[in-house]
Design an enzyme around this catalytic site. Structure first.
Site, PDB file in Angstrom:
ATOM      1  N   CYS A  85       1.390  -6.074 -20.987  1.00  0.00           N
ATOM      2  CA  CYS A  85       1.358  -6.044 -22.451  1.00  0.00           C
ATOM      3  C   CYS A  85      -0.081  -6.193 -22.953  1.00  0.00           C
ATOM      4  CB  CYS A  85       2.309  -7.077 -23.040  1.00  0.00           C
ATOM      5  SG  CYS A  85       2.681  -6.779 -24.798  1.00  0.00           S
ATOM      6  N   HIS A 189       7.206  -5.000 -20.739  1.00  0.00           N
ATOM      7  CA  HIS A 189       7.346  -6.328 -20.133  1.00  0.00           C
ATOM      8  C   HIS A 189       8.254  -6.238 -18.903  1.00  0.00           C
ATOM      9  CE1 HIS A 189       5.448  -8.946 -23.187  1.00  0.00           C
ATOM     10  NE2 HIS A 189       5.819  -8.005 -24.035  1.00  0.00           N
ATOM     11  N   GLU A 191       9.040  -8.539 -16.912  1.00  0.00           N
ATOM     12  CA  GLU A 191       9.856  -9.751 -16.831  1.00  0.00           C
ATOM     13  C   GLU A 191      11.066  -9.708 -17.761  1.00  0.00           C
ATOM     14  OE1 GLU A 191       7.109 -10.639 -20.256  1.00  0.00           O
ATOM     15  OE2 GLU A 191       7.031  -9.481 -18.400  1.00  0.00           O
TER      16      GLU A 191
END
Length: 209
Positions: A85, A189, A191
């Protein structure tokens, strides 16, 4: 002895989520750290980032010798590097959010506001979207086509199109990933991208650029 992965803690990333995702992807030794000595000795480095380009750049530079240790380990030592990001955006030469702020300049280019002509297209670009590899993607060993979770209002425009590893579409093409040599950055992202994101992190952990 397991590799040491330095997850850089400079007060501007969702470190807990990223650390958990890296461990789920197979990382045995994740060091969440702002210590330049740990970064300089790490086998791999991950730079997360949440917030404005300016705040993240200033936070990174506020820690003595951290940027220098990253550059020494990545640019000179060749350690695989992943920016996430705003951590990816910081690879640029500059960002123009809240004025012009210098980036790391590892991949020359500019981070600027997403511009759309269709009022139905909302900013920020938020939610799940496709990740499409560019031809001869410089990070094809790490990034695969798929669908990932995005959340951003600014986007990276590299000076050299060959640095673009993947694209997405949000009222027009946006850079989803950049890469050169042992450096890769993703706008999305991992995650938060479930199986797709864990797969990407697992490939990064095995990457031998």
């Amino acid at each position: 002895m397991p590799e040491v992965l330095a997850l850089v803690d400079y007060g501007a990333g969702n470190l807990h989520s990223v650390a958990n995702a890296l461990k789920a992807a197979g990382a045995d030794n994740v060091a969440v750290t702002a210590d330049p000595a740990v970064v300089r000795a790490a086998d791999r480095i991950v730079l997360p980032g949440v917030g404005s380009f300016r705040a993240c750049a200033e936070g990174l530079r506020a820690i003595p010798h951290l940027v220098e240790s990253m550059a020494e380990r990545v640019l000179v030592g060749g350690a695989p590097f992943l920016g996430i990001c705003v951590g990816m955006q910081l690879l640029a030469s500059r960002g123009v959010e809240h004025g012009v702020t210098a980036g790391l300049d590892w991949i020359p280019g500019e981070v600027r506001l997403i511009e759309v002509t269709d009022p139905a297209i909302k900013i920020p670009h938020m939610g799940w979207n496709d990740v499409a590899l560019t031809p001869h993607s410089p990070a094809a060993e790490v990034i695969e086509p798929g669908e990932a979770y995005f959340l951003h209002s600014y986007h990276f425009v590299p000076d050299d199109g060959h640095a673009v590893a993947a694209m997405t579409d949000h009222g027009g093409g946006l850079v989803a990933a950049v890469a050169r040599d042992n450096i890769v950055g993703v706008q999305f992202h991992p995650e938060k991208s479930q199986a797709y994101g864990l797969g990407l992190l697992a490939r990064f952990l095995e990457w031998r650029p």
